[in-house]
Scaffold this motif. Structure first.
Motif, PDB file in Angstrom:
ATOM      1  N   THR A 168      -6.439 -28.143  -6.738  1.00  0.00           N
ATOM      2  CA  THR A 168      -7.243 -27.491  -7.771  1.00  0.00           C
ATOM      3  C   THR A 168      -6.989 -28.198  -9.089  1.00  0.00           C
ATOM      4  N   LEU A 169      -8.068 -28.584  -9.777  1.00  0.00           N
ATOM      5  CA  LEU A 169      -7.984 -29.200 -11.107  1.00  0.00           C
ATOM      6  C   LEU A 169      -8.603 -28.254 -12.126  1.00  0.00           C
ATOM      7  N   ALA A 170      -7.942 -28.122 -13.266  1.00  0.00           N
ATOM      8  CA  ALA A 170      -8.483 -27.287 -14.337  1.00  0.00           C
ATOM      9  C   ALA A 170      -8.188 -27.940 -15.673  1.00  0.00           C
ATOM     10  N   LEU A 171      -9.072 -27.704 -16.629  1.00  0.00           N
ATOM     11  CA  LEU A 171      -8.874 -28.134 -18.006  1.00  0.00           C
ATOM     12  C   LEU A 171      -8.861 -26.876 -18.856  1.00  0.00           C
ATOM     13  N   GLY A 172      -7.666 -26.456 -19.276  1.00  0.00           N
ATOM     14  CA  GLY A 172      -7.565 -25.181 -19.960  1.00  0.00           C
ATOM     15  C   GLY A 172      -8.034 -24.072 -19.043  1.00  0.00           C
ATOM     16  N   LEU A 223     -12.232 -28.342 -10.122  1.00  0.00           N
ATOM     17  CA  LEU A 223     -12.297 -28.391  -8.667  1.00  0.00           C
ATOM     18  C   LEU A 223     -11.375 -27.310  -8.125  1.00  0.00           C
ATOM     19  N   ARG A 224     -11.729 -26.732  -6.992  1.00  0.00           N
ATOM     20  CA  ARG A 224     -10.859 -25.708  -6.410  1.00  0.00           C
ATOM     21  C   ARG A 224     -10.684 -25.968  -4.907  1.00  0.00           C
ATOM     22  N   GLY A 225      -9.437 -26.135  -4.490  1.00  0.00           N
ATOM     23  CA  GLY A 225      -9.110 -26.274  -3.082  1.00  0.00           C
ATOM     24  C   GLY A 225      -9.748 -27.464  -2.395  1.00  0.00           C
ATOM     25  N   SER A 266      -2.813 -28.395  -9.468  1.00  0.00           N
ATOM     26  CA  SER A 266      -2.065 -27.364  -8.746  1.00  0.00           C
ATOM     27  C   SER A 266      -2.418 -27.376  -7.272  1.00  0.00           C
ATOM     28  N   ALA A 267      -1.518 -26.778  -6.494  1.00  0.00           N
ATOM     29  CA  ALA A 267      -1.730 -26.616  -5.059  1.00  0.00           C
ATOM     30  C   ALA A 267      -2.476 -25.307  -4.828  1.00  0.00           C
ATOM     31  N   ALA A 268      -3.652 -25.401  -4.214  1.00  0.00           N
ATOM     32  CA  ALA A 268      -4.454 -24.203  -3.934  1.00  0.00           C
ATOM     33  C   ALA A 268      -3.826 -23.414  -2.791  1.00  0.00           C
ATOM     34  N   GLN A 269      -4.311 -22.218  -2.614  1.00  0.00           N
ATOM     35  CA  GLN A 269      -3.800 -21.381  -1.536  1.00  0.00           C
ATOM     36  C   GLN A 269      -4.009 -22.080  -0.186  1.00  0.00           C
ATOM     37  N   LEU A 317      -7.858 -39.604  -2.718  1.00  0.00           N
ATOM     38  CA  LEU A 317      -8.380 -39.508  -4.079  1.00  0.00           C
ATOM     39  C   LEU A 317      -9.144 -38.200  -4.262  1.00  0.00           C
ATOM     40  N   VAL A 318      -8.901 -37.576  -5.404  1.00  0.00           N
ATOM     41  CA  VAL A 318      -9.686 -36.441  -5.867  1.00  0.00           C
ATOM     42  C   VAL A 318     -10.283 -36.844  -7.212  1.00  0.00           C
ATOM     43  N   GLY A 319     -11.602 -36.690  -7.384  1.00  0.00           N
ATOM     44  CA  GLY A 319     -12.210 -37.091  -8.642  1.00  0.00           C
ATOM     45  C   GLY A 319     -13.441 -36.279  -8.972  1.00  0.00           C
ATOM     46  N   ILE A 320     -13.779 -36.224 -10.269  1.00  0.00           N
ATOM     47  CA  ILE A 320     -14.932 -35.450 -10.713  1.00  0.00           C
ATOM     48  C   ILE A 320     -15.396 -35.956 -12.064  1.00  0.00           C
ATOM     49  N   VAL A 321     -16.702 -35.834 -12.300  1.00  0.00           N
ATOM     50  CA  VAL A 321     -17.296 -36.014 -13.630  1.00  0.00           C
ATOM     51  C   VAL A 321     -17.735 -34.631 -14.108  1.00  0.00           C
TER      52      VAL A 321
END
Length: 669
Positions: free
Chosen positions: A477-481, A486-488, A519-522, A501-505
């Protein structure tokens, strides 16, 4: 200071004051030679050997790029022992010592304690010292050989041609915050090191290390380990005639009196230098044994002069492929090299020829450097306030893990060594500029990077390389504030890749200071992350800061392994990448996200025809276009389809003159 205990030149095997065989010598007593004059003084033997020990390093690059960029010079006014009044030269100018410094963090640098002892720096909190850093330069604009040949006249009123307009340095005000070694006045030393010769400088919020570079401190030292040194000194040609004025007041260091030697006068301009390996037989210079009494130092085969004191001696970290600091060039009691105890600015080559295996310079022991490096501060990090671009997290992963979270269990080495050259190496692994560490993230845990200033509505790219540490696959899981990106998500790995690789625009939903969270998702297994990259999609990279130069490399013709890029300058820029004919400029660590089209722009120092550029993909394809420079500008568009890019490249054809490039923009659509 440079004269304490004869300073750090015992065993040095060349005369820095004298140039290599390509340069002719000056006549004594200020008469300029001409090529037609018969009987002009001939060079002494050291001129042929001199360039075997050093290079003038005006464009830092390659394996020693980080050491060269981390190197500076501290200028220490020479003072009277009792009154602390300034010592003046015979021309009335204030004399000064020059010593090397090596940055180990954005604002802190290591030097030798004898360079900043309690005579010349008797009140450390209230005595700011100048630390001068060396900008990339173009050799043709510096003309150092012309300056070297120009020294003439009668001491102390020598005449010399200043270095050319391309000579560029930047100065900072710094203070001694710790000094270890009883002989030099122990001050704020964090341990009991009576035989040490190491000091720590702090250059404040200006943080020179963020613009230039800084090194990690080594974990271990040993005998027979290849070592290198970046340092600085003025360079002059001096006649062989030992009765000449130039010999007596530059080559000779009579009674170790700085008043009588031109090296200590302020007119000199120092050049950035870097040590060279042995040529006969060809092998690296290595570390040797340790001194048993006097200064606690480890000797090496490196060579230098007065002025090399305090310069950082480094070794290569084989796991990461980077240079790391061992300690500063130190001084020791004259018993170590009694044969070299005579009054010359540098070693007299006619009396003490050196060869591989002979002891030269030594460095203050690693244990002292390590102790001084422990005093970390949350203020001693590169700023994250600039809108639009996150400083690369590589700085935090390799140097400042303690900032990311308390109780950090440390780093792990990447499973494939750098450089990655065997048949199992994938395209991404083969093109890594250095080997970055892995930072573990346990189940249910979050790794939060220091906050950066985000612009609402701006587009950003983020990517993370992830290696599974358990049989249970990682879910990221990626978060900005408060914005979940991205989740899981399960990382995508191509065949044989050691990490996925995990990536996003994405567009930022709100502005202000925010931290990126991994973070590590459930249901996720434990994993480790590396190459966390966050880039503003529309921002041009001007290479002006350390964080903007990470992941930039060069592949030489006929090779496959990239090395750190070489840096020069352009008219409107302090840092620009230099590309020579046949070389490939390689750009990695740009959060390359698949399934996008790419708009590429960059400036060039001249118009170029026949150049090509393109992307290398995870399946080892090269998607290229002809990239001709018009009005010193290149614009190209790439549609990569579903291909996963791992690097962008620029190829300069053989037979072309050198080219510089700057303001690189990789924008997605």
């Amino acid at each position: 200071m440079e004269t304490t205990l004869r300073a750090a030149w015992f065993g040095a095997s060349f005369h820095l004051a004298i140039l290599g065989g390509a340069l002719t010598a000056c006549r004594p007593a200020g008469e300029a030679p001409t090529e037609e004059e018969p009987g002009a003084t001939t060079p002494q033997q050291v001129q042929l050997a001199y360039r075997n020990y050093y290079d003038v390093a005006l464009s830092p690059g390659g394996a020693m790029a980080s050491s060269q960029l981390s190197r500076g010079t501290v200028f220490v006014p020479i003072r009277q022992p009792d009154s602390h009044e300034l010592r003046l030269g015979l021309d009335g100018s204030p004399l000064r010592y020059t010593c090397g410094v090596t940055f180990i963090s954005p604002r802190r640098a290591i030097t030798a304690a004898h360079c900043v002892d309690n005579i010349n720096v008797w009140d450390p909190p209230n005595q700011p010292l100048e630390v001068r850093m060396y900008d990339p330069m173009v050799e043709a604009d510096v003309k150092w050989e012309t300056t070297a040949l120009s020294l003439a006249g009668t001491f102390p009123l020598y005449r010399r041609t200043p270095l050319g307009a391309g000579y560029s340095t930047t100065s900072y005000q710094c203070r001694v915050v710790a000094r270890c070694g009883n002989a030099y006045g122990t001050y704020n030393c964090p341990g009991n090191f009576p035989r040490a010769d190491t000091a720590l400088l702090d250059c404040g919020a200006a943080s020179p290390g963020c613009r230039y570079d800084y090194l990690g401190v080594a974990d271990h030292e040993g005998e027979g380990v290849p070592v290198s040194m970046a340092w600085a000194h003025e360079v002059y040609a001096v006649p062989e005639d030992r009765s000449s004025d130039l010999w007596q007041h530059y080559t000779r260091y009579g009674n170790y009196d700085p008043v009588q030697n031109y090296h200590y006068y302020p007119a000199n301009q120092l050049l950035p230098l870097v040590s060279k390996s042995w040529s006969d037989p060809p092998r690296p210079t290595v570390s040797l044994g340790v001194t048993l009494v006097g200064t606690d130092a480890r000797l090496t085969e490196l060579h230098g002069c007065h002025g090399s004191s305090g310069s950082g001696i480094t070794q290569r970290n084989e796991g990461l492929g980077t240079q790391e600091l061992l300690g500063p060039v130190a001084s020791w009691d004259s018993w170590v090299f009694t044969a070299h105890d005579y009054d010359f600015l540098c070693e007299d080559p006619a009396r003490t020829a050196r060869k591989p295996g002979d002891a030269g310079l030594g460095y203050a022991r690693l244990s002292v450097t390590q102790k001084l490096a422990e005093g970390k501060s949350a203020a001693d990090v590169c700023g994250t306030e600039e809108p639009g671009l996150f400083p690369t997290p590589l700085l935090w992963l390799t140097h400042d893990i303690w900032i990311l979270r308390k109780g950090m269990t440390g780093r792990q080495s990447f499973p494939k060594r750098w450089p990655c050259t065997d048949n199992t190496c994938t395209s991404w692994e083969r093109l890594r500029i250095i080997n970055e560490p892995l930072v573990p993230v346990a189940r249910g845990e979050t790794l939060t990077l220091p906050s950066a200033n985000v612009v609402a509505g701006a587009t950003y790219r983020v990517s993370v390389r992830v290696r599974a540490l358990e049989t249970t696959p990682p879910l990221i899981t990626l978060a900005l504030g408060n914005q979940t990106l991205l989740r899981g998500v399960r990382p995508v790995a191509h065949a044989n890749e050691a990490a996925g690789l995990v990536g996003i625009v994405f567009k930022a939903t709100r502005g202000g200071s925010q931290g990126l969270q991994v973070s590590a998702a459930q249901g996720s297994g434990a994993f480790a992350v590396t190459e966390i990259t966050a880039v503003a999609d529309t921002l041009a990279n001007g290479f002006e800061y350390r964080s903007q130069r990470v992941g930039m490399g060069i592949i030489e013709p006929g090779t496959r392994t990239p090395v750190p890029a070489t840096w020069t300058r352009m008219a409107s820029s302090g840092f620009a990448a230099r590309l020579r004919a046949g070389q490939r400029f390689l750009v990695t660590r740009q959060a390359f996200v698949k399934g996008r089209t790419w708009r590429v722009e960059f400036d060039t120092s001249r118009d170029v025809m026949g150049m090509s550029c393109g992307f290398i993909t995870a399946d080892n394809r090269e998607l290229r276009l002809r990239c001709n420079s018009v009005n010193k500008r290149i614009l190209a568009n790439f549609n990569l389809g579903d291909a996963q890019p791992v690097a962008f490249f620029i190829d300069l054809p053989k037979g072309q003159p050198d080219m510089a490039l700057d303001n690189l923009r990789l924008e997605t659509r």
